[in-house]
Design a protein around this motif. Structure first.
Motif, PDB file in Angstrom:
ATOM      1  N   GLY A   1      12.143 -29.735  -2.814  1.00  0.00           N
ATOM      2  CA  GLY A   1      12.352 -29.416  -4.215  1.00  0.00           C
ATOM      3  C   GLY A   1      11.106 -29.417  -5.068  1.00  0.00           C
ATOM      4  N   ARG A   2       9.932 -29.693  -4.477  1.00  0.00           N
ATOM      5  CA  ARG A   2       8.677 -29.760  -5.220  1.00  0.00           C
ATOM      6  C   ARG A   2       7.713 -28.690  -4.731  1.00  0.00           C
ATOM      7  N   SER A   3       7.105 -27.987  -5.665  1.00  0.00           N
ATOM      8  CA  SER A   3       6.100 -26.994  -5.318  1.00  0.00           C
ATOM      9  C   SER A   3       4.862 -27.687  -4.762  1.00  0.00           C
ATOM     10  N   VAL A   4       4.439 -27.271  -3.559  1.00  0.00           N
ATOM     11  CA  VAL A   4       3.258 -27.882  -2.948  1.00  0.00           C
ATOM     12  C   VAL A   4       2.152 -26.864  -2.683  1.00  0.00           C
ATOM     13  N   GLU A   5       2.460 -25.586  -2.832  1.00  0.00           N
ATOM     14  CA  GLU A   5       1.450 -24.534  -2.676  1.00  0.00           C
ATOM     15  C   GLU A   5       2.014 -23.271  -3.285  1.00  0.00           C
ATOM     16  N   THR A   6       1.156 -22.484  -3.934  1.00  0.00           N
ATOM     17  CA  THR A   6       1.613 -21.238  -4.543  1.00  0.00           C
ATOM     18  C   THR A   6       0.482 -20.234  -4.551  1.00  0.00           C
ATOM     19  N   SER A   7       0.829 -18.954  -4.575  1.00  0.00           N
ATOM     20  CA  SER A   7      -0.172 -17.913  -4.358  1.00  0.00           C
ATOM     21  C   SER A   7      -0.954 -17.524  -5.600  1.00  0.00           C
ATOM     22  N   MET A   8      -0.316 -17.577  -6.779  1.00  0.00           N
ATOM     23  CA  MET A   8      -1.051 -17.244  -7.995  1.00  0.00           C
ATOM     24  C   MET A   8      -1.954 -18.409  -8.369  1.00  0.00           C
ATOM     25  N   GLY A   9      -3.052 -18.121  -9.049  1.00  0.00           N
ATOM     26  CA  GLY A   9      -4.060 -19.151  -9.250  1.00  0.00           C
ATOM     27  C   GLY A   9      -4.312 -19.511 -10.689  1.00  0.00           C
ATOM     28  N   LEU A  10      -5.573 -19.411 -11.116  1.00  0.00           N
ATOM     29  CA  LEU A  10      -5.923 -19.640 -12.518  1.00  0.00           C
ATOM     30  C   LEU A  10      -5.126 -18.686 -13.407  1.00  0.00           C
TER      31      LEU A  10
ATOM     32  N   VAL B   1      18.565 -30.066  -2.199  1.00  0.00           N
ATOM     33  CA  VAL B   1      17.257 -29.425  -2.201  1.00  0.00           C
ATOM     34  C   VAL B   1      16.182 -30.332  -1.626  1.00  0.00           C
ATOM     35  N   THR B   2      16.366 -31.663  -1.724  1.00  0.00           N
ATOM     36  CA  THR B   2      15.380 -32.601  -1.198  1.00  0.00           C
ATOM     37  C   THR B   2      15.333 -32.598   0.329  1.00  0.00           C
ATOM     38  N   GLU B   3      16.325 -31.986   0.972  1.00  0.00           N
ATOM     39  CA  GLU B   3      16.383 -31.950   2.431  1.00  0.00           C
ATOM     40  C   GLU B   3      15.643 -30.758   3.031  1.00  0.00           C
ATOM     41  N   LEU B   4      15.239 -29.803   2.206  1.00  0.00           N
ATOM     42  CA  LEU B   4      14.777 -28.524   2.724  1.00  0.00           C
ATOM     43  C   LEU B   4      13.300 -28.251   2.439  1.00  0.00           C
ATOM     44  N   ASN B   5      12.671 -27.563   3.391  1.00  0.00           N
ATOM     45  CA  ASN B   5      11.372 -26.935   3.181  1.00  0.00           C
ATOM     46  C   ASN B   5      11.621 -25.437   3.047  1.00  0.00           C
ATOM     47  N   THR B   6      11.229 -24.884   1.904  1.00  0.00           N
ATOM     48  CA  THR B   6      11.578 -23.507   1.583  1.00  0.00           C
ATOM     49  C   THR B   6      10.343 -22.716   1.176  1.00  0.00           C
ATOM     50  N   ILE B   7      10.265 -21.477   1.631  1.00  0.00           N
ATOM     51  CA  ILE B   7       9.262 -20.528   1.140  1.00  0.00           C
ATOM     52  C   ILE B   7       9.993 -19.514   0.277  1.00  0.00           C
ATOM     53  N   VAL B   8       9.633 -19.451  -0.999  1.00  0.00           N
ATOM     54  CA  VAL B   8      10.245 -18.489  -1.916  1.00  0.00           C
ATOM     55  C   VAL B   8       9.277 -17.322  -2.109  1.00  0.00           C
ATOM     56  N   LEU B   9       9.785 -16.107  -1.904  1.00  0.00           N
ATOM     57  CA  LEU B   9       9.000 -14.892  -2.089  1.00  0.00           C
ATOM     58  C   LEU B   9       9.549 -14.138  -3.292  1.00  0.00           C
ATOM     59  N   HIS B  10       8.884 -14.290  -4.423  1.00  0.00           N
ATOM     60  CA  HIS B  10       9.272 -13.609  -5.661  1.00  0.00           C
ATOM     61  C   HIS B  10       8.527 -12.272  -5.685  1.00  0.00           C
ATOM     62  N   LEU B  11       9.246 -11.208  -5.343  1.00  0.00           N
ATOM     63  CA  LEU B  11       8.619  -9.896  -5.196  1.00  0.00           C
ATOM     64  C   LEU B  11       9.139  -8.937  -6.250  1.00  0.00           C
ATOM     65  N   GLY B  12       8.336  -8.720  -7.272  1.00  0.00           N
ATOM     66  CA  GLY B  12       8.627  -7.732  -8.292  1.00  0.00           C
ATOM     67  C   GLY B  12       7.354  -6.969  -8.574  1.00  0.00           C
TER      68      GLY B  12
ATOM     69  N   ALA C   1      19.480 -23.954  -1.756  1.00  0.00           N
ATOM     70  CA  ALA C   1      20.031 -25.198  -1.222  1.00  0.00           C
ATOM     71  C   ALA C   1      21.524 -25.310  -1.529  1.00  0.00           C
ATOM     72  N   GLU C   2      21.897 -24.984  -2.753  1.00  0.00           N
ATOM     73  CA  GLU C   2      23.306 -25.048  -3.145  1.00  0.00           C
ATOM     74  C   GLU C   2      24.150 -24.095  -2.305  1.00  0.00           C
ATOM     75  N   PHE C   3      23.645 -22.888  -2.076  1.00  0.00           N
ATOM     76  CA  PHE C   3      24.360 -21.902  -1.275  1.00  0.00           C
ATOM     77  C   PHE C   3      24.571 -22.392   0.158  1.00  0.00           C
ATOM     78  N   LEU C   4      23.587 -23.094   0.691  1.00  0.00           N
ATOM     79  CA  LEU C   4      23.666 -23.583   2.069  1.00  0.00           C
ATOM     80  C   LEU C   4      24.377 -24.924   2.176  1.00  0.00           C
ATOM     81  N   GLY C   5      24.818 -25.465   1.032  1.00  0.00           N
ATOM     82  CA  GLY C   5      25.514 -26.746   1.048  1.00  0.00           C
ATOM     83  C   GLY C   5      24.604 -27.913   1.359  1.00  0.00           C
ATOM     84  N   LYS C   6      23.326 -27.780   0.991  1.00  0.00           N
ATOM     85  CA  LYS C   6      22.333 -28.828   1.243  1.00  0.00           C
ATOM     86  C   LYS C   6      21.804 -29.382  -0.071  1.00  0.00           C
TER      87      LYS C   6
END
Length: 397
Positions: free
Chosen positions: A220-229, A198-209, A191-196
């Motif tokens: 700015g709030r997590s509403v779904e995530t792939s890892m579980g218990l 964070v509350t204005e954006l819907n973002t999908i973050v792909l943490h791939l390691g 959001a900072e990079f795009l000059g927005k």
């Protein structure tokens, strides 16, 4: 004026550390103590006078922390407790007990210990590191930052499993997620990079390691995530299977006689890319695929297929997507994976420009074409800086 926070990530046989200037965001020093408990321990320290490595016995975390202090004393910078704002500790599992950072006291330590059944490989090791650091820096505030905290905003429909509810409640079975510190940092940095805001954006973050996860972030709030218990669920990873029909375990137990411990080892240590093609490093997988290795070619397609499925799922959950951000070792450095993971999604407004995508990215970079409905970014993660910021904020620096 600097605001210095020593960030510690203690594992079962290692202590990773970084001294962070929160004001500038720059690391002043970093290092790792490896093979704790072995005679051939090793410490690597990177400071003002360069990188230094030495091998020596490291019997336990207490000695490991003393070695860390000796490295600062010998190679700099001077680690004076009076100039430290806080010690920030990474803790994997905070369960439902922590939705943000916490000052370390006896109650917090007891709760971290109580959550060990949910992270048996991580929380006990974190506790050892915290106690060792408290002995070394008793007068400095210690703050724990939890990987699961960012995901405490998941709605019940997202974190609840369709399991008999009495059993789920009795054994704390629900989705907790992981990599939350990284997902939080990257969504804000995008959001900072795009000059927005964070509350204005819907973002999908792909943490791939080697470990991999996807998170849908609404405002700015997590509403779904792939890892579980645990961190086993979700995407295909280096050695972890990711999503699997749970009946596979019942089948293998009944037909092959595998024990619980054997099944745990198969899913966490012998599956994923290693199980599919014999490699855990994506560079090795790509090299094998380029040489025509059919197992490697299939492994890549399975890896991409799983990511695309989560992107489509989260697109539907969010309603619309403004940003997709790749991060972590593979996400930041492997252009082949970035292109493959989003291939065929142009109808959703998701495209990758080949020229912009080429090569590794060490700073936030747009890799989607001009005019694309969804902005695709590479955003290098910085979990240490995020932990340092949260620690400094909590102690009022």
């Amino acid at each position: 004026m600097t605001t210095l926070v020593l960030v510690i990530n203690s594992g079962s046989s290692s202590i990773k550390y970084q001294l962070v200037d929160v004001e500038s965001g720059n690391p002043q020093a970093s290092g790792i103590v490896e093979r704790i408990g072995a005679q051939d321990g090793r410490v690597t320290h990177k400071g003002p006078d360069g990188k230094h490595s030495v091998e020596l016995p490291v019997p336990d975390h207490e000695i490991g922390m003393q070695i860390v202090l000796s490295q600062f004393a010998e190679h700099g910078p001077v680690l004076d407790a009076a100039h430290l704002t806080a010690i920030g500790h990474r803790v994997v599992q905070g369960g439902s007990l922590f939705d943000g950072p916490a000052l370390v006291d006896d109650d917090v330590l007891a709760k971290i210990k109580s959550l060990s059944p949910l992270a048996p490989l991580h929380n006990p090791a974190h506790l050892q590191g915290i106690l060792a650091a408290k002995h070394a820096f008793g007068a400095v505030p210690h703050v724990v930052v939890f990987d699961t905290a960012f995901h405490q905003t998941l709605p019940p429909a997202a974190y609840t499993y369709a399991l008999e509810k009495e059993i789920a409640k009795a054994h704390s079975v629900r989705r907790y997620g992981a990599h939350g510190t990284s997902h939080l940092y990257v969504s804000r940095a995008a959001a900072e990079f795009l000059g927005k805001d964070v509350t204005e954006l819907n973002t999908i973050v792909l943490h791939l390691g080697n470990g991999a996860s996807a998170t849908a972030v609404r405002g700015g709030r997590s509403v779904e995530t792939s890892m579980g218990l645990t961190p086993l669920e979700g995407l295909v990873m280096g050695t972890r299977s990711g999503d699997l029909d749970p009946a596979v375990l019942v089948h293998l137990s009944r037909t092959a006689g595998y024990s619980i411990d054997q099944l745990d080892s198969i899913l966490n240590r012998r599956s994923g890319m290693l199980g599919l093609c014999g490699h855990t490093d994506m560079r090795d997988v790509n090299e094998a695929a380029d040489a025509g290795d059919e197992d490697a070619l299939l492994a890549l397609e399975v890896y991409y297929h799983r990511i695309r499925g989560y992107v489509g799922n989260y697109y539907a959950q969010l309603g619309h997507v403004d940003v997709i951000a790749f991060t972590a070792g593979i996400g930041e450095n492997d252009d082949r994976t970035r292109a493959g993971a989003l291939r065929g999604l142009a109808e959703l407004g998701i495209e990758v420009d080949p020229e912009r995508n080429a090569g590794s990215k060490s700073e936030p970079t747009v890799i989607s074409p001009d005019g694309a409905r969804v902005t695709v970014l590479v955003v290098p993660t910085n979990e240490e800086l995020e932990i340092a910021r949260q620690a400094a904020t909590l102690v009022g620096a």
